[in-house]
Every structure is written in C-alpha cells, then in structure tokens.
Scaffold this motif. Structure first.
Motif, PDB file in Angstrom:
ATOM      1  N   GLU A  11       0.832  -1.213   0.000  1.00 44.48           N
ATOM      2  CA  GLU A  11       0.000   0.000   0.000  1.00 44.48           C
ATOM      3  C   GLU A  11       0.862   1.257   0.000  1.00 44.48           C
ATOM      4  OE1 GLU A  11      -4.005  -1.588   2.360  1.00 44.48           O
ATOM      5  OE2 GLU A  11      -2.237  -1.028   3.517  1.00 44.48           O
ATOM      6  N   VAL A  12       1.935   1.232   0.805  1.00 51.12           N
ATOM      7  CA  VAL A  12       2.839   2.393   0.834  1.00 51.12           C
ATOM      8  C   VAL A  12       3.447   2.592  -0.556  1.00 51.12           C
ATOM      9  CG1 VAL A  12       4.988   3.331   1.788  1.00 51.12           C
ATOM     10  CG2 VAL A  12       3.374   2.162   3.290  1.00 51.12           C
ATOM     11  N   ALA A  13       3.954   1.492  -1.146  1.00 49.23           N
ATOM     12  CA  ALA A  13       4.592   1.595  -2.466  1.00 49.23           C
ATOM     13  C   ALA A  13       3.592   2.107  -3.504  1.00 49.23           C
ATOM     14  CB  ALA A  13       5.162   0.235  -2.874  1.00 49.23           C
ATOM     15  N   GLY A  14       2.366   1.587  -3.447  1.00 51.83           N
ATOM     16  CA  GLY A  14       1.338   2.012  -4.406  1.00 51.83           C
ATOM     17  C   GLY A  14       1.083   3.510  -4.319  1.00 51.83           C
ATOM     18  N   ALA A  15       0.994   4.025  -3.087  1.00 57.30           N
ATOM     19  CA  ALA A  15       0.733   5.461  -2.913  1.00 57.30           C
ATOM     20  C   ALA A  15       1.924   6.290  -3.382  1.00 57.30           C
ATOM     21  CB  ALA A  15       0.430   5.761  -1.440  1.00 57.30           C
ATOM     22  N   LEU A  16       3.139   5.792  -3.169  1.00 56.98           N
ATOM     23  CA  LEU A  16       4.326   6.544  -3.597  1.00 56.98           C
ATOM     24  C   LEU A  16       4.361   6.654  -5.119  1.00 56.98           C
ATOM     25  CD1 LEU A  16       7.058   5.048  -1.199  1.00 56.98           C
ATOM     26  CD2 LEU A  16       5.944   7.291  -1.034  1.00 56.98           C
ATOM     27  N   VAL A  17       3.954   5.580  -5.796  1.00 60.20           N
ATOM     28  CA  VAL A  17       3.935   5.610  -7.267  1.00 60.20           C
ATOM     29  C   VAL A  17       2.819   6.531  -7.759  1.00 60.20           C
ATOM     30  CG1 VAL A  17       3.460   4.239  -9.345  1.00 60.20           C
ATOM     31  CG2 VAL A  17       4.951   3.314  -7.552  1.00 60.20           C
ATOM     32  N   GLU A  55       0.861   8.862  -6.107  1.00 63.35           N
ATOM     33  CA  GLU A  55       0.726  10.249  -5.652  1.00 63.35           C
ATOM     34  C   GLU A  55       2.049  11.030  -5.659  1.00 63.35           C
ATOM     35  OE1 GLU A  55      -2.294  11.227  -4.762  1.00 63.35           O
ATOM     36  OE2 GLU A  55      -3.301   9.285  -4.538  1.00 63.35           O
ATOM     37  N   HIS A  56       3.169  10.334  -5.678  1.00 61.30           N
ATOM     38  CA  HIS A  56       4.418  11.070  -5.488  1.00 61.30           C
ATOM     39  C   HIS A  56       5.455  10.834  -6.586  1.00 61.30           C
ATOM     40  CE1 HIS A  56       3.107  12.476  -1.519  1.00 61.30           C
ATOM     41  NE2 HIS A  56       2.615  11.268  -1.348  1.00 61.30           N
ATOM     42  N   GLY A  57       5.043  10.219  -7.683  1.00 56.87           N
ATOM     43  CA  GLY A  57       5.918  10.119  -8.852  1.00 56.87           C
ATOM     44  C   GLY A  57       7.120   9.194  -8.699  1.00 56.87           C
ATOM     45  N   TYR A  58       7.060   8.237  -7.755  1.00 58.71           N
ATOM     46  CA  TYR A  58       8.166   7.289  -7.630  1.00 58.71           C
ATOM     47  C   TYR A  58       8.098   6.252  -8.750  1.00 58.71           C
ATOM     48  CZ  TYR A  58       9.405   8.605  -2.803  1.00 58.71           C
ATOM     49  OH  TYR A  58       9.828   9.249  -1.671  1.00 58.71           O
ATOM     50  N   SER A  59       9.265   5.692  -9.129  1.00 61.55           N
ATOM     51  CA  SER A  59       9.256   4.521  -9.999  1.00 61.55           C
ATOM     52  C   SER A  59       8.919   3.311  -9.118  1.00 61.55           C
ATOM     53  CB  SER A  59      10.616   4.326 -10.667  1.00 61.55           C
ATOM     54  OG  SER A  59      11.546   3.846  -9.716  1.00 61.55           O
ATOM     55  N   GLU A  60       8.512   2.193  -9.765  1.00 62.81           N
ATOM     56  CA  GLU A  60       8.170   0.981  -9.001  1.00 62.81           C
ATOM     57  C   GLU A  60       9.332   0.545  -8.101  1.00 62.81           C
ATOM     58  OE1 GLU A  60       5.598  -0.965  -8.599  1.00 62.81           O
ATOM     59  OE2 GLU A  60       4.160  -0.066 -10.021  1.00 62.81           O
ATOM     60  N   THR A  61      10.543   0.540  -8.669  1.00 63.59           N
ATOM     61  CA  THR A  61      11.712   0.077  -7.910  1.00 63.59           C
ATOM     62  C   THR A  61      11.970   0.981  -6.713  1.00 63.59           C
ATOM     63  OG1 THR A  61      12.583  -0.316 -10.114  1.00 63.59           O
ATOM     64  CG2 THR A  61      14.048  -0.792  -8.261  1.00 63.59           C
ATOM     65  N   GLU A  62      11.976   2.293  -6.946  1.00 60.02           N
ATOM     66  CA  GLU A  62      12.221   3.229  -5.849  1.00 60.02           C
ATOM     67  C   GLU A  62      11.161   3.078  -4.774  1.00 60.02           C
ATOM     68  OE1 GLU A  62      14.082   7.100  -8.208  1.00 60.02           O
ATOM     69  OE2 GLU A  62      11.922   6.793  -8.103  1.00 60.02           O
ATOM     70  N   ALA A  63       9.899   2.939  -5.220  1.00 55.17           N
ATOM     71  CA  ALA A  63       8.791   2.865  -4.270  1.00 55.17           C
ATOM     72  C   ALA A  63       8.918   1.630  -3.394  1.00 55.17           C
ATOM     73  CB  ALA A  63       7.459   2.868  -5.011  1.00 55.17           C
ATOM     74  N   ARG A  64       9.264   0.498  -4.008  1.00 49.69           N
ATOM     75  CA  ARG A  64       9.386  -0.724  -3.207  1.00 49.69           C
ATOM     76  C   ARG A  64      10.530  -0.609  -2.216  1.00 49.69           C
ATOM     77  NH1 ARG A  64       7.732  -3.664  -7.761  1.00 49.69           N
ATOM     78  NH2 ARG A  64       9.894  -3.949  -8.372  1.00 49.69           N
ATOM     79  N   ALA A  65      11.652  -0.025  -2.652  1.00 49.41           N
ATOM     80  CA  ALA A  65      12.791   0.135  -1.736  1.00 49.41           C
ATOM     81  C   ALA A  65      12.408   1.049  -0.574  1.00 49.41           C
ATOM     82  CB  ALA A  65      13.996   0.699  -2.472  1.00 49.41           C
ATOM     83  N   ALA A  66      11.716   2.148  -0.877  1.00 46.18           N
ATOM     84  CA  ALA A  66      11.351   3.100   0.178  1.00 46.18           C
ATOM     85  C   ALA A  66      10.319   2.489   1.123  1.00 46.18           C
ATOM     86  CB  ALA A  66      10.818   4.391  -0.436  1.00 46.18           C
ATOM     87  N   ILE A 123       3.474   6.167   4.928  1.00 45.47           N
ATOM     88  CA  ILE A 123       3.857   6.928   3.735  1.00 45.47           C
ATOM     89  C   ILE A 123       4.683   8.139   4.161  1.00 45.47           C
ATOM     90  CG2 ILE A 123       2.984   8.278   1.787  1.00 45.47           C
ATOM     91  CD1 ILE A 123       0.472   6.483   1.933  1.00 45.47           C
ATOM     92  N   GLY A 124       4.259   8.778   5.262  1.00 47.17           N
ATOM     93  CA  GLY A 124       4.987   9.946   5.760  1.00 47.17           C
ATOM     94  C   GLY A 124       6.444   9.610   6.031  1.00 47.17           C
ATOM     95  N   GLN A 125       6.679   8.456   6.652  1.00 46.51           N
ATOM     96  CA  GLN A 125       8.060   8.080   6.971  1.00 46.51           C
ATOM     97  C   GLN A 125       8.852   7.788   5.699  1.00 46.51           C
ATOM     98  OE1 GLN A 125       8.390   5.376  10.291  1.00 46.51           O
ATOM     99  NE2 GLN A 125      10.338   4.588   9.542  1.00 46.51           N
ATOM    100  N   ALA A 126       8.205   7.153   4.721  1.00 46.66           N
ATOM    101  CA  ALA A 126       8.890   6.866   3.456  1.00 46.66           C
ATOM    102  C   ALA A 126       9.314   8.168   2.785  1.00 46.66           C
ATOM    103  CB  ALA A 126       7.987   6.061   2.526  1.00 46.66           C
ATOM    104  N   LEU A 127       8.424   9.150   2.776  1.00 44.28           N
ATOM    105  CA  LEU A 127       8.746  10.432   2.132  1.00 44.28           C
ATOM    106  C   LEU A 127       9.858  11.145   2.892  1.00 44.28           C
ATOM    107  CD1 LEU A 127       5.146  11.690   1.305  1.00 44.28           C
ATOM    108  CD2 LEU A 127       6.883  10.914  -0.320  1.00 44.28           C
ATOM    109  N   GLN A 128       9.810  11.063   4.221  1.00 48.69           N
ATOM    110  CA  GLN A 128      10.827  11.722   5.035  1.00 48.69           C
ATOM    111  C   GLN A 128      12.198  11.107   4.774  1.00 48.69           C
ATOM    112  OE1 GLN A 128      10.620  14.431   6.907  1.00 48.69           O
ATOM    113  NE2 GLN A 128      12.836  14.235   7.161  1.00 48.69           N
ATOM    114  N   SER A 129      12.262   9.756   4.756  1.00 46.30           N
ATOM    115  CA  SER A 129      13.576   9.154   4.577  1.00 46.30           C
ATOM    116  C   SER A 129      14.077   9.420   3.168  1.00 46.30           C
ATOM    117  CB  SER A 129      13.562   7.662   4.901  1.00 46.30           C
ATOM    118  OG  SER A 129      12.801   6.967   3.967  1.00 46.30           O
ATOM    119  N   GLN A 130      13.136   9.547   2.226  1.00 46.66           N
ATOM    120  CA  GLN A 130      13.548   9.917   0.869  1.00 46.66           C
ATOM    121  C   GLN A 130      14.217  11.290   0.884  1.00 46.66           C
ATOM    122  OE1 GLN A 130      13.628   8.685  -2.132  1.00 46.66           O
ATOM    123  NE2 GLN A 130      13.262  10.275  -3.639  1.00 46.66           N
TER     124      GLN A 130
END
Ligand SMILES: [Zn+2]
Length: 318
Positions: free
Chosen positions: A158-164, A166-177, A185-192
């Motif tokens: 779910e986090v990866a899906g939202a990153l792709v 709503e936030h323009g991530y690629s699939e690979t980046e989103a899964r890693a984050a 999602i907030g934490q994923a964006l922060q660490s990014q």
C-alpha cells in the motif's frame, strides 16, 4: 455519514503518516459535497470535483477549519477558542461545519480543557475531528468524549502504491522506500528527503574533488563516496542511482552557469556560490561531457551492471 448519524466529535488515532488527516479531510468533503456519489465501498462519498470538494482540498472552504500546531510546535489555547466561537454559528454554505484538529496532542492541558465543554455538547451543525498519533498524550476527559477510530500501519504494498500514484516514484524506488517505512507513507517520504540531502552532499564532494584532481588512483578512491553504505544489493543499487541523479542535476546546473544560461533554471539554486566555483574547472564543454557520462552510468546500472564497476568507470570520465 450515509445515515446522518455521525458522532459530533471523534478521534482518529494511529501511527503517523498513514493518512489520518487525509481521511478527516475526505470526511469533510463527503459531508459537504454538492454532488455526493455512492460507491461499492461507501454509501455516501465525495465527488472530488464540485466547488465544495475542491475548496476543501485547497483549504479555503469557510466551513471546514483545520487547526494545527504553529511554528512553536504547539496548539495555542487562542486557536481553539477561536474555532469554538466560530462553531457556534450556522455553517456559511456547507451542510455541516467540520473542525479538524490535527496533532491534537500538541495542545496543552489548558487548551484541551477549553475544548471539553464543546466536545461534550457540540453545536448541532458542527463536527469535531481530533487527529493524533500519540492519543495517550490527550487528557482522559477529552478521550472519553471522543469515540476513537483506529488507524493501523499500511502494508508495504500500500505504501509503495501510494508513492507511485501520488508522489511520482518509480516501481523500484517505491518498493525500496516502502520496505523501510514501517507502514507509513509519511516516513517513506521523510527518509527519501533525508536520502536526497545525503546524496547531494556526496555528489558535491565528488565533483569538488574531481574538479582539481586528475590522479586516477585518487579518483577510484573517490568512487567509494558514491557507493558507500550498507544494505541489500537492491538498496545499494538504488542508493547509487539516487546519488548519480544528484550528480547529474549538479552538473546540469554547473553547465547552465558555465554557459551563462538562465539562473532561474538552477535546480540547486541554494548552492549557487559552490556551483560557480565548480564552473571554474567544469566549463560548458566538460560539464556536458560529464553529464552524458552520468547518464550512461545510470543506464548501465539499470541494466544490472555492478554498482562498483559503474562508479569506478564514471569517476575516470568526470
Ligand atoms: Zn463534491
């Protein structure tokens, strides 16, 4: 909402960064939407497109008030007194006034106490939604007046899906984050954004060294600055890619300065002075060639070349 029997005060509680405030805003939209729709999931949902929905999303609807901590990090008693006053009146144009108190735990005990009476007998046309990721910091008297809607962490998918989405991530980046984000999602964006700052620092150090140093052995040593860090092979690859993109963006900026281009186009405008210094060594021709090399390195990385080989090769080309 569908039965018009929402509690007039409630608490949305759960981990940070999972969408509690977004949900509160969505509730405000569903209540005040001019053309509500029925879906498989919700009997009454917002259309998302009418003027009411759009103004609520932009934070400019007169009947949807969001209170949040100011610069001081706390919610002041005056902020709450103000919304309590305003909630006594009929809504200006909406069906019900919605007061969202985000990070409600940031209100001190006196400020929370000021809310108690209103939470106990909310004005009939108003709904109060408290949002908190540390609900235990709220007064027991506040907690007892607000039915609690619990939010859990999201799944990595779910986090990866939202990153792709709503936030323009690629699939690979989103899964890693998402793998490292505790369902937030907030934490994923922060660490990014932490990663990006770190990546840009590493890229800048490399450029400053290569600007004045042509010794190949020294340069291979610098390659470690680009690859350094622990993690799984996928994380290593991802980290190098982020650093290479930072390097590319810096080189593009240096090229703009070296060729006397429009400085309004600088992606790293905050580093203008350092970029100018780099442009002494990286003239227009060299920065274009170096940018092309970074691009080739990213392509090679995409095609599964070893991160170490890619970094070593690139350092000799810069
Ligand atoms: Zn609508």
């Amino acid at each position: 909402m569908a039965r018009d029997s929402m509690p007039p005060a409630m608490l949305m509680a759960g981990p940070a960064g999972v969408g509690k405030r977004l949900t509160a805003v969505a509730v405000a939209q569903a209540i005040n939407c001019l053309q509500p729709v029925s879906t498989a999931e919700f009997e009454r949902d917002a259309c998302g497109e009418c003027t009411s929905c759009r103004r609520i999303a932009r934070g400019v609807h007169p009947d949807v008030i969001v209170v949040e901590p100011g610069d001081s990090g706390s919610i002041k008693i005056e902020q709450l007194r103000d919304v309590i006053d305003r909630s006594q009146y009929r809504p200006f144009e909406g069906r019900r006034r919605v007061v969202i108190i985000d990070e409600a735990d940031a209100a001190g005990a006196d400020a929370q106490s000021a809310l108690l009476k209103t939470l106990e007998e909310p004005p009939s046309a108003s709904v109060f939604i408290l949002v908190s990721s540390v609900p235990d910091a709220l007064l027991p008297t506040v907690l007892s007046r607000c039915p609690r809607l619990r939010f859990g962490p999201l799944t990595p998918a779910e986090v990866a899906g939202a990153l792709v989405k709503e936030h323009g991530y690629s699939e690979t980046e989103a899964r890693a984050a998402a793998a490292d984000a505790d369902g937030s999602i907030g934490q994923a964006l922060q660490s990014q954004s932490d990663d990006l700052t770190e990546a840009r620092d590493a890229a800048r150090r490399v450029l400053e060294e290569t600007a004045r140093n042509t010794d190949p052995v020294r340069r291979i040593g610098l390659a470690r600055d680009l690859t350094e860090g622990k993690g799984t092979p996928a994380e290593e690859r991802n980290r190098l890619a982020v650093r290479l993109r930072s390097l590319g963006a810096l080189l593009r900026d240096v090229g703009i300065i070296a060729s006397r281009g429009d400085r309004a186009m600088l992606a790293n405008a905050d580093l203008e002075r350092q970029l100018e210094k780099l442009s002494d060594s990286y003239d227009a021709g060299r920065s274009v060639r170096a940018y092309a090399a970074v691009d080739r390195a990213l392509t090679a990385l995409d095609r599964n070349a070893s991160p170490k080989l890619v970094a070593d090769w690139l350092l000799l080309e810069l």
